[in-house]
Design a protein around this motif. Sequence first.
Motif, PDB file in Angstrom:
ATOM      1  N   ASP A  34       0.831  -1.199   0.000  1.00 43.92           N
ATOM      2  CA  ASP A  34       0.000   0.000   0.000  1.00 43.92           C
ATOM      3  C   ASP A  34       0.869   1.253   0.000  1.00 43.92           C
ATOM      4  N   CYS A  53      -5.017   1.844  -8.601  1.00 51.57           N
ATOM      5  CA  CYS A  53      -6.289   1.510  -7.962  1.00 51.57           C
ATOM      6  C   CYS A  53      -6.159   0.809  -6.618  1.00 51.57           C
ATOM      7  N   ILE A  54      -5.203   1.203  -5.807  1.00 51.22           N
ATOM      8  CA  ILE A  54      -5.030   0.573  -4.496  1.00 51.22           C
ATOM      9  C   ILE A  54      -6.274   0.760  -3.639  1.00 51.22           C
ATOM     10  N   GLU A  55      -6.776   1.977  -3.582  1.00 52.82           N
ATOM     11  CA  GLU A  55      -7.912   2.296  -2.700  1.00 52.82           C
ATOM     12  C   GLU A  55      -9.150   1.485  -3.073  1.00 52.82           C
ATOM     13  N   GLU A  56      -9.464   1.476  -4.384  1.00 49.80           N
ATOM     14  CA  GLU A  56     -10.660   0.766  -4.819  1.00 49.80           C
ATOM     15  C   GLU A  56     -10.553  -0.738  -4.570  1.00 49.80           C
ATOM     16  N   ASN A  63      -5.172   6.184  -2.762  1.00 50.36           N
ATOM     17  CA  ASN A  63      -4.989   5.441  -4.001  1.00 50.36           C
ATOM     18  C   ASN A  63      -3.622   5.799  -4.591  1.00 50.36           C
ATOM     19  N   THR A  83      -2.065   0.138 -14.211  1.00 47.78           N
ATOM     20  CA  THR A  83      -3.512   0.288 -14.070  1.00 47.78           C
ATOM     21  C   THR A  83      -4.260  -0.620 -15.033  1.00 47.78           C
ATOM     22  N   TYR A  88      -7.604   6.758 -16.009  1.00 51.82           N
ATOM     23  CA  TYR A  88      -6.724   7.407 -15.037  1.00 51.82           C
ATOM     24  C   TYR A  88      -5.491   8.048 -15.688  1.00 51.82           C
TER      25      TYR A  88
END
Length: 234
Positions: A34, A53-56, A63, A83, A88
């Motif tokens: 992360d 897209c870490i957050e999603e 993110n 990605t 993005y």
Amino acid sequence: MLQIAICDDEKQIREALKELTLSCVDAKIHLFADGEALLESEIEFDIILLDICIEEAAGHKMNGIETAKRIRKNSDAVIIFITALKEYVFEAYDVEAFHYLLKPVDESKLREVLEKAAAKIEERKGMEPLTIKMNGVSKRVPIEDIYYAENDKRKIILHTRNGNDTFYGKMEDLEQKLGNRFFRSHRGYLVHLKEVESYDHTNIFLKNGEIVFLARQKYNDFVTAYMHYLTRQR
């Protein structure tokens, strides 16, 4: 050796990217799940492969875009976004991203991007003057001014546009600092490829008229390094 960070919340992807990256460039790889862990690292990274897209995907606070914004506050590392979503891409330009790669990552494309990134880093480092110490006094020598370096027992003689500078040091350390724009043509010589006029199996003829010895066993490696250097200049 390049310091490369890979940040992706999926372990399988992190490991796969690590193997692909090691097959492309000589580097030490550091893995992060992360953005928070990446930002906490005290390592000065050259290249960062960063999942947008870490957050999603995993519910993290930041993110990839937000992580990159934080990185940019105190680092000029080359950021390559990973990605699965093309939308993005425009946000990537806001954080001066070097490139973006779509998942699944193609090995040949990754190699191409990493080689260009490594060349950019080498060029950036090459613009920084070399700092040497002579008689207890530090001196900064522009890399572009160096013709070649010569080993003299425990000392190194830098042959430059402004004369010679002699200092205590190891040729191995200098070779690492100067990078792939220079070639170790012999255990006692390190030549700036930019200054090469011509060569044969035993000598390298420089543009300033000087001649640097080329060890026979180094000939093939020299030709390869010189051709790669010329290719990078195009």
